[in-house]
Design a protein around this motif. Structure first.
Motif, PDB file in Angstrom:
ATOM      1  N   GLU A 112       0.827  -1.194   0.003  1.00  0.00           N
ATOM      2  CA  GLU A 112      -0.038  -0.049   0.192  1.00  0.00           C
ATOM      3  C   GLU A 112       1.046   1.313   0.146  1.00  0.00           C
ATOM      4  N   ARG A 113       1.962   1.311   0.802  1.00  0.00           N
ATOM      5  CA  ARG A 113       2.895   2.508   0.783  1.00  0.00           C
ATOM      6  C   ARG A 113       3.600   2.747  -0.418  1.00  0.00           C
ATOM      7  N   GLU A 114       3.691   1.632  -1.261  1.00  0.00           N
ATOM      8  CA  GLU A 114       4.691   1.465  -2.468  1.00  0.00           C
ATOM      9  C   GLU A 114       3.831   2.001  -3.668  1.00  0.00           C
ATOM     10  N   ASN A 115       2.582   1.903  -3.429  1.00  0.00           N
ATOM     11  CA  ASN A 115       1.403   2.322  -4.697  1.00  0.00           C
ATOM     12  C   ASN A 115       2.182   1.989  -5.886  1.00  0.00           C
ATOM     13  N   PRO A 116       2.325   0.617  -6.222  1.00  0.00           N
ATOM     14  CA  PRO A 116       2.860   0.234  -7.479  1.00  0.00           C
ATOM     15  C   PRO A 116       1.906   0.249  -8.826  1.00  0.00           C
ATOM     16  N   ALA A 117       2.557  -0.048  -9.887  1.00  0.00           N
ATOM     17  CA  ALA A 117       1.859  -0.109 -10.973  1.00  0.00           C
ATOM     18  C   ALA A 117       1.350  -1.778 -11.289  1.00  0.00           C
ATOM     19  N   PHE A 118       0.289  -1.821 -11.701  1.00  0.00           N
ATOM     20  CA  PHE A 118      -0.325  -3.370 -12.169  1.00  0.00           C
ATOM     21  C   PHE A 118       0.469  -3.744 -13.427  1.00  0.00           C
ATOM     22  N   GLU A 119       0.821  -4.805 -13.340  1.00  0.00           N
ATOM     23  CA  GLU A 119       1.414  -5.646 -14.394  1.00  0.00           C
ATOM     24  C   GLU A 119       0.423  -6.600 -15.233  1.00  0.00           C
TER      25      GLU A 119
END
Length: 176
Positions: free
Chosen positions: A67-74
């Motif tokens: 949640e902290r990272e707020n990553p992109a969906f692959e």
């Protein structure tokens, strides 16, 4: 953002896998897709811990880090891309053979400046006309439902970066 599916994706699992191995209902998992991690039920955390053979504390820590990272969906195929578009991920990275098709699709869109000029020049009538043209095109198109849905939803994104290995798209509304 849908952290549950993203977490499962990073662990090479799907919600169906969790359901099959733990018996937790797919409805309960589905209810958690748009929740903040702090609102996840103990039942879901325990099921994830069981299937991943980790402690519930470790699973919770990993989810909070995600949640902290707020990553992109692959996404690697049309189905995964459609899932990401439906949940409106901020950034989506399309990898693999499918990225060339998405690149062509993104390049065929008008830029924001071109769209705005077209709409202003027509006093808004172009928006209605474009909607009618798209509806007619969808009606007579030979494309499958997933492809049509992707074409309809990907308009909300702009091309951020592209290479032969991956295409990165970003939600347009984040720029405002």
């Amino acid at each position: 953002m849908n952290y549950l599916d993203l977490y499962l994706q990073r662990n090479n699992l799907k919600r169906y896998d969790v359901y099959k191995k733990t018996g937790i209902s797919q409805q309960l998992l589905s209810n958690h897709t748009n929740k903040k991690i702090e609102k996840y039920s103990n039942k879901v955390i325990m099921a994830l811990a069981e299937i991943l053979e980790k402690t519930p504390g470790t699973v919770l820590d990993e989810l909070l880090d995600l949640e902290r990272e707020n990553p992109a969906f692959e996404a690697y195929n049309p189905t995964e891309l459609l899932t990401a578009l439906e949940y409106k991920y901020d950034r989506i990275i399309i990898k693999g053979a499918y990225c060339k098709e998405v690149y062509k699709l993104m390049k065929s869109q008008l830029s924001e400046t071109e769209s705005m000029g077209f709409e202003l020049g027509s006093a808004g009538a172009a928006t209605v006309l474009a909607y009618a043209i798209n509806a007619a095109r969808d009606l007579f198109s030979n494309s499958d439902k997933v492809t049509k849905d992707i074409e309809r939803k990907i308009i909300s994104y702009k091309l951020e970066d592209a290479s032969e290995e991956k295409v990165i798209i970003r939600l347009k509304q984040l720029d405002y």
